[in-house]
Design a protein around this motif. Structure first.
Motif, mmCIF file in Angstrom:
data_model
loop_
_atom_site.group_PDB
_atom_site.id
_atom_site.type_symbol
_atom_site.label_atom_id
_atom_site.label_comp_id
_atom_site.label_asym_id
_atom_site.label_seq_id
_atom_site.Cartn_x
_atom_site.Cartn_y
_atom_site.Cartn_z
ATOM 1 N N GLU A 289 33.863 45.028 37.012
ATOM 2 C CA GLU A 289 34.545 43.738 36.736
ATOM 3 C C GLU A 289 34.590 43.572 35.390
ATOM 4 O O GLU A 289 36.210 43.391 34.689
ATOM 5 C CB GLU A 289 33.598 42.773 36.649
ATOM 6 N N ILE A 290 34.437 45.087 34.358
ATOM 7 C CA ILE A 290 35.051 45.317 33.094
ATOM 8 C C ILE A 290 35.808 45.968 33.015
ATOM 9 O O ILE A 290 37.127 46.563 33.099
ATOM 10 C CB ILE A 290 33.916 46.232 32.621
ATOM 11 N N ARG A 291 36.180 47.239 34.300
ATOM 12 C CA ARG A 291 37.528 47.540 34.507
ATOM 13 C C ARG A 291 38.744 46.888 35.020
ATOM 14 O O ARG A 291 40.106 47.313 34.835
ATOM 15 C CB ARG A 291 37.065 48.992 36.037
ATOM 16 N N LEU A 292 38.279 45.971 35.628
ATOM 17 C CA LEU A 292 39.836 44.939 36.216
ATOM 18 C C LEU A 292 40.107 43.675 34.773
ATOM 19 O O LEU A 292 41.362 43.700 35.261
ATOM 20 C CB LEU A 292 39.079 43.929 37.485
ATOM 21 N N TYR A 293 38.766 43.908 34.014
ATOM 22 C CA TYR A 293 39.409 43.021 33.627
ATOM 23 C C TYR A 293 39.772 43.512 32.294
ATOM 24 O O TYR A 293 41.638 42.799 31.299
ATOM 25 C CB TYR A 293 38.027 42.317 32.249
ATOM 26 N N TRP A 294 39.815 45.710 31.793
ATOM 27 C CA TRP A 294 40.288 45.761 30.589
ATOM 28 C C TRP A 294 42.162 46.020 31.618
ATOM 29 O O TRP A 294 43.096 46.322 30.830
ATOM 30 C CB TRP A 294 39.673 46.670 30.134
ATOM 31 N N GLU A 295 42.179 46.002 32.608
ATOM 32 C CA GLU A 295 43.450 46.693 33.430
ATOM 33 C C GLU A 295 44.254 45.524 33.527
ATOM 34 O O GLU A 295 45.823 45.615 32.847
ATOM 35 C CB GLU A 295 43.222 46.861 34.961
ATOM 36 N N ARG A 296 43.766 44.608 33.622
ATOM 37 C CA ARG A 296 44.589 42.740 33.427
ATOM 38 C C ARG A 296 44.933 43.217 31.706
ATOM 39 O O ARG A 296 45.980 42.344 31.105
ATOM 40 C CB ARG A 296 44.141 41.487 33.809
ATOM 41 N N GLN A 297 44.450 43.234 31.033
ATOM 42 C CA GLN A 297 44.869 43.147 29.714
ATOM 43 C C GLN A 297 46.042 43.808 28.696
ATOM 44 O O GLN A 297 46.880 44.254 28.379
ATOM 45 C CB GLN A 297 43.258 43.306 28.673
ATOM 46 N N THR A 298 45.438 45.011 29.033
ATOM 47 C CA THR A 298 46.533 46.171 29.513
ATOM 48 C C THR A 298 47.808 46.179 30.043
ATOM 49 O O THR A 298 48.816 46.526 29.371
ATOM 50 C CB THR A 298 46.300 48.045 29.864
ATOM 51 N N LYS A 299 47.707 45.328 31.059
ATOM 52 C CA LYS A 299 49.195 45.179 31.803
ATOM 53 C C LYS A 299 49.309 44.108 30.872
ATOM 54 O O LYS A 299 51.011 43.846 30.937
ATOM 55 C CB LYS A 299 48.655 45.031 33.363
ATOM 56 N N ASP A 300 49.230 43.108 30.561
ATOM 57 C CA ASP A 300 49.990 41.514 29.866
ATOM 58 C C ASP A 300 50.063 42.558 29.031
ATOM 59 O O ASP A 300 51.436 42.402 28.434
ATOM 60 C CB ASP A 300 48.527 41.057 30.026
ATOM 61 N N PHE A 301 49.639 43.761 28.027
ATOM 62 C CA PHE A 301 50.469 44.385 26.974
ATOM 63 C C PHE A 301 51.036 44.890 27.140
ATOM 64 O O PHE A 301 52.735 45.033 26.250
ATOM 65 C CB PHE A 301 48.775 45.130 25.471
#
Length: 455
Positions: A289-301
């Motif tokens: 879940e942490i990995r998925l959260y940061w993948e979303r954040q970096t993708k948005d960035f």
């Protein structure tokens, strides 16, 4: 017979001269006069028996003007339908002498309009270089999330005053002005927060039930808790302006939090129905879940970076004089020249992005299916009701809710734009030069913070 001639008068700016002859409107004028005489209620005359001369004197000038204007609009509509000029908005009447309309001397009349033409941006995706940030999940991040979940699902016993950072405050939020005066019809929302989640814990320490404070979301809480709170208050997490809002906050009660012990009962409360029985499986789920959260954040960035580079590196002109006049007179309420000058930079940036994104979407045949639209709305509903217990799993009410959403044109358009824009960015990722770069979550969070303030 009505005619239109077209003439260039400036950059992406043409003039349309519409000439209508009396044959284009006269029969409609006479027909409308007769209809008025049959339906008009005028004192002294029986309904349907009003003489045509009386109707003509009373209503003739207005009817005559309407029929002339209708004939002009009809010709403009025909021209746009047949010639298909790619224009902004609708033709604007030019500020020239308006012809004098005399119903007693019908003649040919000439009207002039201007149109703003859309440019055809030349988009070079090959010139864009972007960075895809990669965040490694550390032991520290895992322990912090375990601790957060143990707190979140912990048991609370009441106490009089918050005197440690591990105490929990149950708070009611109502949006307000900077002085704490609630906004009209502002809804209230209750949340429970640990004292240590405040950016400045002295704001919360010493608080008792009934105490009040005024908080600004962007300053009162640490990043992680603020993000969760913004969503819980039904605000837009992608809009930095939301963090500037003020809330009048009342302390409902103070409690001492007892963390939950690790164990199968706890794991199943956190992740119901997933059959997690061991600490190792629990931690593995947290990592995913942490990995998925940061993948979303970096993708948005990355998408934000693509957005700014597409704007910066795609050069084209706009018919600015026409657009400013359209802003001034084309809306429901006229604006002053000063108001237009103040609004225009933001309007121009938004318009440039619309032209760029629409061209990429159109040229690459990106589209949204009805099933995709419906699933997106369904996820919106589930996200809105987040922690709601669905009981026996009967979700018919969700389908009914989504049915209502699909009948709202504004919601459908908003959902469509979000989905198709996401598709466009995903497509563009493969067309630009993207370099991976490892980064800590602390560094990345600082970049996010700086970016939101800059834009």
């Amino acid at each position: 017979m009505a005619t239109i001639t077209r003439e260039n008068i400036g950059l992406l700016n043409d003039k349309l001269t519409v000439k209508v002859e009396k044959e284009d409107y006269l029969s409609s004028f006479e027909k409308t006069l007769k209809q008025y005489s049959k339906s008009a209620n005028i004192p002294g005359f029986r309904k349907g028996m009003v003489p045509a001369g009386v109707i003509k004197r009373m209503h003739g000038p207005a009817i005559f003007k309407d029929e002339v204007v209708k004939s002009v609009e009809k010709e403009l509509g025909r021209f746009i339908s047949e010639e298909k000029p790619d224009i902004f908005a609708q033709p604007l009447p030019l500020e020239t002498d308006v012809p004098s309309l005399d119903m007693n001397q019908p003649a040919g009349y000439t009207f002039q309009f201007e149109i703003g033409l859309k440019p055809n941006p030349s988009i070079d995706l090959g010139s864009i270089k972007a960075t895809r940030y990669e965040i490694n999940v550390t032991d520290e991040m895992i322990e912090a999330e375990v601790d957060r979940l143990r707190n979140r699902f912990g048991k609370v016993t009441d106490k009089e005053e918050a005197d440690t950072e591990e105490d929990i405050l149950t708070l009611t939020f109502v949006e307000s002005d900077a002085e704490g005066n609630p906004l009209e019809d502002a809804p209230s929302k209750t949340n429970s927060l640990l004292v240590k989640y405040f950016a400045d814990t002295t704001q919360a320490l010493g608080k008792r039930a009934g105490d009040k404070m005024v908080l600004q979301l962007g300053k009162a809480f640490e990043d992680k808790e603020r993000e969760w709170l913004v969503k819980d208050l039904n605000l837009n997490p992608d809009d930095p302006a939301e963090l500037e809002r003020f809330f009048a906050v009342t302390v409902d009660k103070v409690g001492l939090l007892q963390k939950r012990d690790l164990g199968e009962e706890f794991y199943n409360e956190v992740y119901p129905g997933q059959g997690i029985a061991t600490e190792a499986a629990f931690r593995e789920k947290i990592v995913s879940e942490i990995r998925l959260y940061w993948e979303r954040q970096t993708k948005d960035f990355l998408h934000h970076e693509l957005y700014h580079q597409l704007l910066d590196k795609t050069h084209f002109d706009l018919p600015e004089a026409f657009l400013k006049r359209w802003l001034q007179v084309g809306g429901e309420k006229p604006k002053t020249a000063d108001e237009v000058e103040e609004e225009f930079p933001t309007f121009r940036s938004q318009l440039r992005w619309t032209l760029i994104s629409d061209q990429l979407i159109r040229q690459n045949q990106l589209d949204v299916t009805p099933d995709e639209l419906r699933e997106y709305m369904r996820q919106q509903v589930l996200g809105y009701f987040g922690q709601m217990n669905l009981g026996d799993g009967n979700t018919e009410w969700i389908d009914s809710y989504v049915d209502r959403m699909t009948k709202d044109e504004q919601q459908v358009e908003s959902a469509y734009r979000r989905i198709v824009t996401e598709k466009m960015f995903n497509w563009a990722e493969d067309k630009v030069s993207v370099s991976p770069k490892a980064i800590s979550f602390e560094e990345f969070s600082e970049m996010q913070h700086a970016h939101s303030h800059e834009h």
